[in-house]
Design an enzyme around this catalytic site. Structure first.
Site, short mmCIF file in Angstrom:
data_model
loop_
_atom_site.label_atom_id
_atom_site.label_comp_id
_atom_site.label_asym_id
_atom_site.label_seq_id
_atom_site.Cartn_x
_atom_site.Cartn_y
_atom_site.Cartn_z
N ALA A 210 0.82 -1.13 -0.01
CA ALA A 210 -0.05 0.10 0.02
C ALA A 210 0.96 1.16 0.02
O ALA A 210 2.24 1.15 0.42
CB ALA A 210 -0.82 0.05 1.17
N GLY B 79 0.46 -5.04 0.70
CA GLY B 79 -0.66 -5.26 0.05
C GLY B 79 -0.26 -5.65 -1.51
O GLY B 79 -1.22 -6.37 -2.11
N GLU C 101 -0.44 -9.16 -0.79
CA GLU C 101 -1.87 -9.59 -0.56
C GLU C 101 -2.64 -9.72 -1.88
O GLU C 101 -3.82 -10.24 -2.23
CB GLU C 101 -2.60 -8.64 0.22
CG GLU C 101 -2.24 -8.72 1.74
CD GLU C 101 -2.49 -7.64 2.80
OE1 GLU C 101 -2.15 -6.70 2.45
OE2 GLU C 101 -3.02 -7.79 3.59
N GLU D 217 4.28 -4.79 7.25
CA GLU D 217 3.28 -4.12 7.99
C GLU D 217 3.70 -3.88 9.34
O GLU D 217 3.76 -2.58 9.79
CB GLU D 217 1.97 -4.57 7.96
CG GLU D 217 1.19 -4.51 6.41
CD GLU D 217 1.26 -5.85 5.56
OE1 GLU D 217 2.28 -6.58 5.88
OE2 GLU D 217 0.48 -5.66 4.78
N1 CO8 Z 1 4.66 3.17 -0.67
C1 CO8 Z 1 5.01 4.30 -1.14
N2 CO8 Z 1 6.16 4.61 -1.61
C2 CO8 Z 1 6.97 3.36 -1.97
C3 CO8 Z 1 6.60 2.16 -1.33
C4 CO8 Z 1 5.41 2.05 -0.84
N3 CO8 Z 1 4.90 1.02 -0.17
N4 CO8 Z 1 7.55 1.26 -1.73
C5 CO8 Z 1 8.38 1.97 -2.22
N5 CO8 Z 1 8.26 3.09 -2.44
C6 CO8 Z 1 9.04 4.22 -3.37
C7 CO8 Z 1 10.11 4.61 -2.17
O1 CO8 Z 1 9.67 5.54 -1.22
C8 CO8 Z 1 10.92 5.17 -3.42
O2 CO8 Z 1 10.49 6.49 -3.77
P1 CO8 Z 1 11.60 7.93 -3.56
O3 CO8 Z 1 12.44 7.52 -4.87
O4 CO8 Z 1 10.56 8.96 -3.91
O5 CO8 Z 1 12.12 7.99 -2.44
C9 CO8 Z 1 10.76 4.38 -4.60
O6 CO8 Z 1 9.53 3.70 -4.27
C10 CO8 Z 1 11.88 3.25 -4.64
O7 CO8 Z 1 12.00 2.48 -3.49
P2 CO8 Z 1 13.13 2.52 -2.51
O8 CO8 Z 1 14.23 3.71 -2.96
O9 CO8 Z 1 13.16 2.14 -1.25
O10 CO8 Z 1 13.77 0.95 -3.35
P3 CO8 Z 1 14.68 0.03 -2.92
O11 CO8 Z 1 15.14 -0.82 -3.91
O12 CO8 Z 1 15.95 0.73 -1.85
O13 CO8 Z 1 13.70 -0.82 -1.66
C11 CO8 Z 1 12.11 -1.84 -1.08
C12 CO8 Z 1 12.87 -1.73 -2.24
C13 CO8 Z 1 12.67 -2.98 0.08
C14 CO8 Z 1 10.75 -2.68 -1.52
C15 CO8 Z 1 11.56 -0.79 -0.23
O14 CO8 Z 1 11.06 0.12 -1.13
C16 CO8 Z 1 10.66 -0.80 0.79
O15 CO8 Z 1 10.72 -1.49 1.96
N6 CO8 Z 1 9.19 -0.49 0.50
C17 CO8 Z 1 8.10 -0.44 1.46
C18 CO8 Z 1 7.51 -1.96 1.85
C19 CO8 Z 1 6.51 -2.12 2.49
O16 CO8 Z 1 6.64 -1.73 3.83
N7 CO8 Z 1 5.30 -2.30 2.22
C20 CO8 Z 1 4.12 -2.35 2.94
C21 CO8 Z 1 3.29 -1.24 3.00
S1 CO8 Z 1 2.12 -1.21 3.91
C22 CO8 Z 1 0.84 -1.94 3.35
O17 CO8 Z 1 1.05 -2.82 2.42
C23 CO8 Z 1 -0.25 -2.44 4.17
C24 CO8 Z 1 -1.58 -2.91 3.28
C25 CO8 Z 1 -2.86 -2.90 4.08
C26 CO8 Z 1 -3.26 -1.63 4.62
C27 CO8 Z 1 -4.51 -1.74 4.64
C28 CO8 Z 1 -5.08 -0.73 5.69
C29 CO8 Z 1 -6.62 -0.78 6.06
#
Ligand code: CO8
Length: 258
Positions: free
Chosen positions: A66, A109, A112, A132
């Site tokens: 998400a 997500g 999921e 998460e």
């Molecule tokens: N949301 C928003 N932006 C994201 C996300 C995300 N989930 N994942 C990556 N991005 C963005 C980064 O912020 C970055 O943007 P910018 O260049 O502007 O800084 C760009 O994508 C590239 O990402 P990275 O530089 O971090 O790339 P890496 O290769 O270094 O790392 C990873 C890749 C490991 C995938 C890393 O991006 C990461 O850890 N991402 C987040 C993963 C995460 O925590 N996902 C879970 C999100 S919470 C969720 O899904 C909950 C669902 C249910 C919610 C329901 C509520 C009711």
């Protein structure tokens, strides 16, 4: 497609193809994307020419979860009133089979979304996880429920409580993934599987999917009863007569979805 900002949507023969397309955010699932995905799947559902759907992302990320940027400032009232998570109902309501073609990160997500698909074909680069907990929340699009049913309690607890990622071998071993293929084969493999499904009797395909879906929810006795009645009902279709006649006459069946 001009109608979609976060997706590329096309049909290839009898296959509907959706490519998640927010490359700068690793296909993070924001509200616009979830709404568009629901709309795209509903259009495929309504399109008689489409028999199965493939959902894919990029080489680096199926979807990294998400959209954290979108959620970061939200309060309980905000997410409750926005029904965050509820918009996925449109995606799972579509009855035509969905195949996820997963390369790279399928996190939160994104994992999921793969779990919402009927078949998961993954490249050797795929990584799955429910991170998460590292953000102070829990999975909200079915991760605690569908994942636990798919892989069992011990593995689901491990993934959800530690937030670690698993590689594709582990994901296949625990039953989250249907097939593993080389990255360059991923989309072709998924589209070929979708084409194959689309070539069978649509009635039988939807009935088979419905029956397997019942197994996720019902007890064994109820599920067996549903299966038996559905199985029997298919003998009312022309496609059953055609399929069996074609076998006996050693020819290819020509299904007419009736
Ligand atoms: N949301 C928003 N932006 C994201 C996300 C995300 N989930 N994942 C990556 N991005 C963005 C980064 O912020 C970055 O943007 P910018 O260049 O502007 O800084 C760009 O994508 C590239 O990402 P990275 O530089 O971090 O790339 P890496 O290769 O270094 O790392 C990873 C890749 C490991 C995938 C890393 O991006 C990461 O850890 N991402 C987040 C993963 C995460 O925590 N996902 C879970 C999100 S919470 C969720 O899904 C909950 C669902 C249910 C919610 C329901 C509520 C009711």
């Amino acid at each position: 497609d001009a109608a979609f900002e976060t997706l590329l949507v096309e049909t290839r023969g009898a296959v509907g193809l959706v490519t998640l397309n927010r490359p700068k955010a690793l296909n993070a699932l924001n509200a616009a994307l979830i709404e568009e995905l629901g709309r795209a799947l509903e259009a495929f559902e309504a399109d008689e020419a489409v028999g199965a759907v493939v959902i894919t992302g990029s080489e680096k990320a199926f979807a990294a979860g998400a959209d954290i940027r979108e959620m970061a400032q939200m309060s309980f009232a905000d997410v409750y009133l926005a029904d965050l998570g509820g918009a996925w109902a449109r995606v799972v309501a579509c009855r035509k089979p969905r195949i996820a073609a997963v390369s790279g990160y399928a996190l939160g997500g994104g994992a999921e979304l793969a779990q919402m698909c009927d078949i998961v074909i993954a490249s050797t680069t795929a990584k799955f996880g429910q991170p998460e907990i590292t953000l102070g929340i829990i999975p909200g699009f079915g991760g605690t429920q569908r994942l636990a049913r798919a892989v069992g309690k011990a593995k689901a607890m491990d993934l959800i409580l530690t937030g670690r990622m698993m590689d594709v071998e582990e994901a296949e071993r625990c039953g989250l993934v249907s097939r593993v293929v080389a990255p360059e084969r991923l989309l072709d493999e998924a589209i070929e599987a979708a084409e194959k499904i689309a070539g069978f009797s649509r009635v039988a395909v939807l009935a088979a999917k419905e029956a397997v879906d019942v197994a996720q929810e019902a007890g064994l006795t109820e599920g067996m009863r549903f299966e038996r009645r559905t199985f029997q009902s298919l003998f009312a279709t022309d496609d059953q007569s055609e399929g069996m006649a074609a076998f006996l006459e050693k020819r290819k069946p020509s299904f007419r979805n009736r």
